[in-house]
Design a protein around this motif. Structure first.
Motif: not given
Length: 268
Positions: A29-35, A63-66, A248-255
């Motif tokens: 399984v391919n995973v990616s972690c940051s922050g 963005t979230l990993s900051a 993608v369209d409204q990333p601020d709402a998701a973040v």
């Protein structure tokens, strides 16, 4: 709704900073972690939609990993992960998710943030894992009754493009998709009082389907409301400037929604 197996054999735990391939249920399984991880703070786990992979979530994760530890993974049959051995169900894909969380989050609680099919999988998983999942964000998640919704909104008598949409979607939900996942309708389970944010698209796109599009849009909105039954701490909002891909369209709402749920889960 399928039941998750709490007695599944544990997978070997890896370094929580793992990136790349990990072994889960005998598959790669391919995973990616940051922050950076903070003690007691939940790990945010992003879950891609059907036909996508973790690469689609890269900008959101960055963005979230900051401010948070954030991970994503390719489900079996998606991205760089192995193909499934055969057909999958919510039970089998849930076992893989458990194995992934064991390795990328270790003993930390998690907030699951899923888009479309990823949201549906997260919403099915959370009620069965209250000790692990402390918050949910569903970004235009697939309705819990999508098969019935499509069957009702577009009748068998439909012709032309609408008939094609009906047949294609019912085939996808029957398991004819890259993940070979049978996507069955089911009741909305209770995850107690964990924070849950349900975000629906604001720009209608299903209305483009001749004759029956308006009915599909109404069914989709009704499906988003059904997800509020997950928790007494559920909240529904609309990303007014977004189509299906809200992050993608409204990333601020998701973040903002994800960070709000992570903060509430941490406080709780």
């Amino acid at each position: 709704m399928d039941e998750w197996d709490p007695f599944a054999a544990p997978t070997k735990k890896a370094d929580p900073k793992t990136n790349g391939k990990i072994e889960v249920e005998g598959r790669s399984v391919n995973v990616s972690c940051s922050g950076d991880a903070a003690k007691g703070k939940p790990v945010i786990v992003l879950m891609h939609g059907g036909g996508d992979g973790l690469d689609k979530l890269a900008a959101l994760q960055k963005t979230l990993s900051a401010k948070n530890r954030v991970c994503s993974y390719d489900r079996l049959g998606a991205g760089k992960s192995d193909q499934p051995d055969g057909s999958q169900s919510f039970t089998s894909t849930g076992k893989v998710l458990t194995g992934v969380l064991d390795q990328i989050a270790a003993d930390s609680p998690v907030v699951l943030a899923g888009h479309s099919l990823g949201g549906l999988i997260a919403a099915r998983y959370a009620p069965e894992h209250p000790g692990k999942v402390k918050g949910l964000v569903l970004m235009d998640a697939t309705s819990p009754t999508m098969v019935a919704d499509i069957s009702k909104a577009i009748p068998k008598s439909a012709k032309g493009p609408a008939a094609d949409v009906r047949a294609q979607n019912l085939a996808i939900f029957a398991g004819q998709n890259p993940e070979k996942l049978a996507i069955a309708d089911g009741k909305v389970g209770s995850a107690g009082n964990i924070p849950v944010e349900v975000i629906k698209h604001g720009k209608p796109y299903l209305e483009a389907i001749p004759t029956y599009g308006k009915h599909l849009e109404q069914a989709w909105t009704a499906g988003q409301r059904k997800w509020l039954g997950l928790s007494s701490g559920s909240r529904l909002s609309t990303a007014t400037n977004s189509g299906h891909y809200i992050y993608v369209d409204q990333p601020d709402a998701a973040v903002e929604a994800i960070e709000r749920v992570a903060s509430q889960a941490n406080a709780g």
